[in-house]
Design a protein around this motif. Structure first.
Motif, PDB file in Angstrom:
ATOM      1  N   THR A   8       4.798  -1.851   1.342  1.00 15.67           N
ATOM      2  CA  THR A   8       4.222  -1.033   0.261  1.00 15.67           C
ATOM      3  C   THR A   8       3.136  -1.787  -0.497  1.00 15.67           C
ATOM      4  O   THR A   8       2.081  -1.221  -0.814  1.00 15.67           O
ATOM      5  N   ALA A  54       0.008  -2.012   1.650  1.00 13.62           N
ATOM      6  CA  ALA A  54      -0.715  -0.733   1.665  1.00 13.62           C
ATOM      7  C   ALA A  54      -1.525  -0.545   0.398  1.00 13.62           C
ATOM      8  O   ALA A  54      -2.665  -0.059   0.433  1.00 13.62           O
ATOM      9  N   MET A  55      -0.968  -0.931  -0.742  1.00  9.49           N
ATOM     10  CA  MET A  55      -1.695  -0.809  -2.007  1.00  9.49           C
ATOM     11  C   MET A  55      -2.937  -1.690  -2.015  1.00  9.49           C
ATOM     12  O   MET A  55      -4.009  -1.270  -2.482  1.00  9.49           O
ATOM     13  N   ALA A  81      -5.733  -0.337   0.159  1.00  6.34           N
ATOM     14  CA  ALA A  81      -6.367   0.869  -0.374  1.00  6.34           C
ATOM     15  C   ALA A  81      -7.447   0.556  -1.387  1.00  6.34           C
ATOM     16  O   ALA A  81      -8.171   1.457  -1.817  1.00  6.34           O
ATOM     17  N   HIS A 103      -8.713   4.642   2.770  1.00  6.96           N
ATOM     18  CA  HIS A 103      -7.588   5.562   2.913  1.00  6.96           C
ATOM     19  C   HIS A 103      -6.534   4.883   3.769  1.00  6.96           C
ATOM     20  O   HIS A 103      -6.798   4.491   4.905  1.00  6.96           O
ATOM     21  N   VAL A 104      -5.337   4.738   3.226  1.00  2.00           N
ATOM     22  CA  VAL A 104      -4.258   4.010   3.887  1.00  2.00           C
ATOM     23  C   VAL A 104      -3.069   4.938   4.062  1.00  2.00           C
ATOM     24  O   VAL A 104      -2.690   5.660   3.133  1.00  2.00           O
ATOM     25  N   LEU A 127       0.951   4.989   4.776  1.00  2.00           N
ATOM     26  CA  LEU A 127       2.168   4.182   4.740  1.00  2.00           C
ATOM     27  C   LEU A 127       3.260   4.969   5.451  1.00  2.00           C
ATOM     28  O   LEU A 127       3.662   6.039   4.985  1.00  2.00           O
ATOM     29  N   THR A 157      -3.906   6.481  -5.695  1.00  5.18           N
ATOM     30  CA  THR A 157      -4.132   5.146  -5.165  1.00  5.18           C
ATOM     31  C   THR A 157      -4.885   5.138  -3.845  1.00  5.18           C
ATOM     32  O   THR A 157      -5.364   4.086  -3.421  1.00  5.18           O
ATOM     33  N   VAL A 194      -3.273   5.979  -1.087  1.00  7.02           N
ATOM     34  CA  VAL A 194      -2.208   5.780  -0.107  1.00  7.02           C
ATOM     35  C   VAL A 194      -1.481   7.103   0.100  1.00  7.02           C
ATOM     36  O   VAL A 194      -1.023   7.726  -0.861  1.00  7.02           O
ATOM     37  N   ASP A 195      -1.381   7.538   1.346  1.00  6.31           N
ATOM     38  CA  ASP A 195      -0.594   8.710   1.720  1.00  6.31           C
ATOM     39  C   ASP A 195       0.650   8.236   2.458  1.00  6.31           C
ATOM     40  O   ASP A 195       0.553   7.446   3.408  1.00  6.31           O
ATOM     41  N   THR A 199      -3.210   2.003   8.809  1.00 11.25           N
ATOM     42  CA  THR A 199      -1.865   2.569   8.850  1.00 11.25           C
ATOM     43  C   THR A 199      -0.866   1.426   8.819  1.00 11.25           C
ATOM     44  O   THR A 199      -0.857   0.577   9.724  1.00 11.25           O
TER      45      THR A 199
END
Length: 445
Positions: free
Chosen positions: A156, A159-160, A163, A168-169, A171, A221, A223-224, A257
Motif C-alpha cells: 500500500t 502504491a502511494m 502515484a 495512475h496506480v 493496487l 490519491t 490509486v485504484d 500495478t
C-alpha cells in the motif's frame, strides 16, 4: 460552430456558449448518448439527427455516459467529442477511450468555447499521464515469507509513492490465504474487486472501462484498489489463467500495478492429485510470474531473516530471471543489537547471495495512527521515517531518477566559501589591491 451539449445541469453552460457565438442545436442529459446506443426511442432519433448536424459533442464524462460505443457512434457521424471531467477517474476514462485532453466540468463557458473553435488539440488525454518508460516495471508483485513480515503495508505504501506526480496506480489484492488490503484501508470487501476482474478476463470482457467500473478509488490519491476475496474459501475464483489475463489488462489500464500476494509457493496439490483442477496458490504463482519486478519483504529480525532465506530459493525457482528487490522491513536495533543494518546485509549476502538490500524502519506510532483511521501511513504521517524510506526505495528500485548528466542545476557555494570570499575582497579593497581575491571570487556589489 454547431454543438450538442450532453451535460447534467447545463443551463449556465448553454447560455455561456451562446454568448460566445456557439450555436447549441440540442442539449441532453449526460447519459443520453450512452442510452442511445442501446435503445430505439424517439429521443434516440432526435439525438442521432442532432449529432449528424453538429460539429462537436460537449460530453460530461462518467461511467454511465462514455463508452467505446459512444465514441464509435460519434465517429460514424463525424462529430468531435469535447470531454468534460470532474475528477481523475474521468480523465482516465477519457484517456482509455482515446479522447483529446479533457477540460474541467467546472470550467468557464468561454474556455470551452475556445476549445471548440480551436479544434482538437492533438494531444490525447493519455499524454497527461506520467511518462512511464517501457523499460520500467509495470507490474510489481510484493511477496514475503510466512510470519507477517509486512507485505500489505509495503504494497500500500509503495502504491502511494508511485502515484506521486500524477501517475495512475492499481493496487491489487491477490492474496488467497489472508487478503487484507480492504480491511487495512477501510474499504468494503463485498464489492466486485479482483475476483470480478478475473471473471471478466476469462470471458474476454475486461478492458480499461470495466476495470475503472469495478475498482475502488482511494480518495484523490490516484490509486485504484481492486479488493481481494472477502472469504478465503473463494480462492478457486483466482485461477492461474484468470489472474494472468487480468494483470495483462491492468498493464494497459494503469501506469503501475502493485500486487499483494500470499506467502505460500507450495504446489503439493499437483502431486497428490492428477486432476486438472484449481490450485490454492495459483494466484500467487501467476502474479509472481507476470510481474516485471518482485519486491521481496523480509522482517528485519533473526527469525524473519531465517524464514526469508529458506523461502528465497523457492521464490527464485518460481520466477526465474525476474528482477527481485529485497526490502528488510521493521528495522530496529533492539532485535539485532549494534549495527543492525550491517548484520542483515552480511547475512543475506553470505547465505542468499543478495547484495542489494533496502531498509524500512519500524515506526509503530505512524502505523497505529494509520490503522486507527483506516488510511495509509503516507496520508496520516507524510513525514514519517517509514514514508520517507519507502519513497527512497521507490526512487532507487522502481522509478529511478532521470540521468543527471544533463541539465544539472549549479550548486550554490557553501556559506563558508561566500564568507571567506567576502572577507578576502574587503581585505583587498583595504590594501588597494585591484586583483580579484582568491577562492570562489568576490560577490557582486
Amino acid at each position: 460552430m454547431k454543438a450538442v451539449v450532453a451535460v447534467d445541469d447545463a443551463d449556465a453552460l448553454v447560455a455561456g456558449l451562446a454568448r460566445e457565438g456557439v450555436d447549441v442545436i440540442a442539449r441532453f442529459a449526460a447519459s443520453a448518448p450512452a442510452a442511445a446506443t442501446a435503445e430505439g426511442t424517439p429521443e434516440t432519433e432526435v439525438l442521432l439527427r442532432a449529432l449528424a448536424d453538429a460539429d462537436a459533442l460537449v460530453l460530461e464524462v462518467g461511467r454511465a455516459s462514455l463508452s467505446p460505443t459512444v465514441v464509435a457512434l460519434c465517429d460514424r457521424a463525424g462529430t468531435r467529442i469535447v470531454p468534460l471531467v470532474a475528477d481523475a477517474a474521468g480523465e482516465r476514462l477519457a484517456a482509455a477511450c482515446g479522447l483529446e485532453a479533457p477540460l474541467d466540468v467546472r470550467a468557464e463557458p468561454w474556455r470551452i468555447a475556445e476549445a471548440l473553435v480551436a479544434g482538437p488539440s492533438g494531444v490525447p488525454a493519455a499524454a497527461h499521464r506520467a511518462d512511464v518508460s517501457p523499460s520500467r516495471p509495470r507490474v510489481i508483485a510484493v511477496w514475503g515469507p510466512a510470519g507477517a513480515p509486512g507485505r500489505t503495508t509495503v504494497a500500500t505504501e509503495l502504491a502511494m509513492e508511485l502515484a506521486r506526480g500524477g501517475r495512475h496506480v492499481a493496487l491489487v489484492d491477490a492474496d488467497t490465504h489472508a487478503p487484507s488490503v480492504a480491511l487495512m484501508l477501510g474499504l468494503a470487501d463485498e464489492g466486485p474487486g479482483f475476483a470480478a476482474a478475473c471473471r471478466q478476463a476469462e470471458l474476454g470482457g475486461l478492458d480499461a472501462r470495466e476495470l475503472t467500473r469495478i475498482a475502488t478509488p482511494l480518495g484523490r490519491t490516484g490509486v485504484d484498489v481492486l479488493t481481494g476475496i472477502n472469504r478465503p474459501s473463494r480462492w478457486p475464483e483466482l485461477s492461474d489463467r484468470r489472474v494472468t489475463t487480468a494483470l495483462a489488462a491492468c498493464r494497459d489500464w494503469a501506469d503501475y500495478t502493485v500486487v499483494d500476494v500470499a506467502s505460500s509457493l507450495e504446489r503439493d496439490e499437483e502431486i497428490v492429485s492428477d486432476l486438472d483442477g484449481p490450485r490454492r496458490n495459483a494466484a500467487t504463482i501467476a502474479a509472481l510470474r507476470s510481474a516485471d519486478l518482485v519486491v521481496a519483504v523480509a522482517a528485519a529480525d533473526p527469525l524473519g531473516v531465517a524464514r526469508f532465506l529458506r523461502a528465497y530459493a523457492e521464490l527464485r525457482a518460481t520466477i526465474g530471471a525476474t528482477r527481485v528487490a529485497v526490502v528488510a522491513n521493521r528495522l530496529r536495533p533492539g532485535a539485532l543489537g549494534i549495527d543492525a543494518r550491517g548484520q542483515v546485509r552480511r547475512t543475506l549476502d553470505r547465505f542468499g547471495g543478495i547484495e542489494d538490500v533496502w531498509f524500512l524502519p519500524q515506526d509503530p506510532r505512524s502505523a497505529d495512527a494509520a490503522l486507527l483511521s483506516s488510511q495509509t501511513i503516507a496520508e496520516v504521517a507524510p513525514k514519517s521515517p517509514l514514508t520517507l524510506a519507502v519513497r527512497r526505495f521507490a526512487g532507487d528500485a522502481v522509478v529511478p531518477a532521470p540521468d543527471q548528466s544533463t541539465g544539472v542545476k549549479a550548486r550554490r557555494p557553501a556559506r563558508g566559501i561566500l564568507r571567506r570570499a567576502a572577507r578576502d575582497g574587503a581585505r583587498a579593497r583595504a590594501h588597494g589591491d585591484a586583483r580579484e581575491p582568491s577562492g570562489a571570487g568576490a560577490p557582486a556589489a
